[in-house]
Design a protein around this motif. Structure first.
Motif, PDB file in Angstrom:
ATOM      1  N   UNK A  66      50.187  31.188 -10.762  1.00 21.05           N
ATOM      2  CA  UNK A  66      50.960  32.424 -10.779  1.00 21.05           C
ATOM      3  C   UNK A  66      50.893  33.076 -12.156  1.00 21.05           C
ATOM      4  N   UNK A  67      50.963  32.268 -13.216  1.00 17.86           N
ATOM      5  CA  UNK A  67      50.856  32.806 -14.563  1.00 17.86           C
ATOM      6  C   UNK A  67      49.481  33.438 -14.794  1.00 17.86           C
ATOM      7  N   UNK A  68      48.442  32.777 -14.292  1.00 17.02           N
ATOM      8  CA  UNK A  68      47.089  33.311 -14.434  1.00 17.02           C
ATOM      9  C   UNK A  68      46.947  34.622 -13.658  1.00 17.02           C
ATOM     10  N   UNK A  69      47.559  34.691 -12.492  1.00 15.11           N
ATOM     11  CA  UNK A  69      47.480  35.911 -11.680  1.00 15.11           C
ATOM     12  C   UNK A  69      48.186  37.075 -12.371  1.00 15.11           C
ATOM     13  N   UNK A  70      49.344  36.817 -12.956  1.00 12.86           N
ATOM     14  CA  UNK A  70      50.049  37.892 -13.663  1.00 12.86           C
ATOM     15  C   UNK A  70      49.283  38.315 -14.909  1.00 12.86           C
ATOM     16  N   UNK A  71      48.668  37.370 -15.595  1.00 19.13           N
ATOM     17  CA  UNK A  71      47.873  37.714 -16.776  1.00 19.13           C
ATOM     18  C   UNK A  71      46.659  38.537 -16.381  1.00 19.13           C
ATOM     19  N   UNK A  72      46.052  38.206 -15.251  1.00 23.15           N
ATOM     20  CA  UNK A  72      44.866  38.926 -14.799  1.00 23.15           C
ATOM     21  C   UNK A  72      45.229  40.340 -14.343  1.00 23.15           C
ATOM     22  N   UNK A  73      46.400  40.512 -13.742  1.00 23.89           N
ATOM     23  CA  UNK A  73      46.777  41.835 -13.252  1.00 23.89           C
ATOM     24  C   UNK A  73      47.210  42.762 -14.380  1.00 23.89           C
ATOM     25  N   UNK A  74      47.670  42.191 -15.502  1.00 25.01           N
ATOM     26  CA  UNK A  74      48.133  43.034 -16.604  1.00 25.01           C
ATOM     27  C   UNK A  74      46.983  43.638 -17.394  1.00 25.01           C
TER      28      UNK A  74
END
Length: 99
Positions: A66-74
């Motif tokens: 989830x942290x990786x997904x939020x970092x990728x979307x930002x």
């Protein structure tokens, strides 16, 4: 069973014909599988502990994903630090030129 008559007059059982070995059963089967060997626990306390450990590992993995997904979307994720710094520097210079 079905009986087949050969050209020389002898009989042959259809079920006893030699089969071609499957390509799925290759020489790789002789090599051991990768990964840790784990026997499931038998005692109730150890079963409960193993279930808790599995749940905790799943939560930990889900959190990281989830942290990786939020970092990728930002923004863009870059593996090469120098490339990321160059892009940031070029964007800063272009902003300064506009002002």
């Amino acid at each position: 069973p079905v009986l087949l008559v050969n050209g020389d007059g002898t009989r042959q059982d259809e079920g006893l014909q030699s089969k071609v070995p499957s390509s799925r059963h290759s020489s790789k089967a002789s090599q051991p599988k990768k990964g840790k060997r784990v026997q499931p626990p038998k005692k109730p306390a150890l079963v409960k502990e193993a279930a808790a450990r599995k749940a905790l590992t799943a939560k930990h993995t889900r959190s990281i994903e989830q942290q990786m997904a939020t970092a990728a979307s930002s923004g863009k994720l870059t593996i090469m630090k120098s490339t990321a710094e160059q892009q940031q520097d070029s964007s800063k210079t272009s902003k300064n030129a506009k002002h």
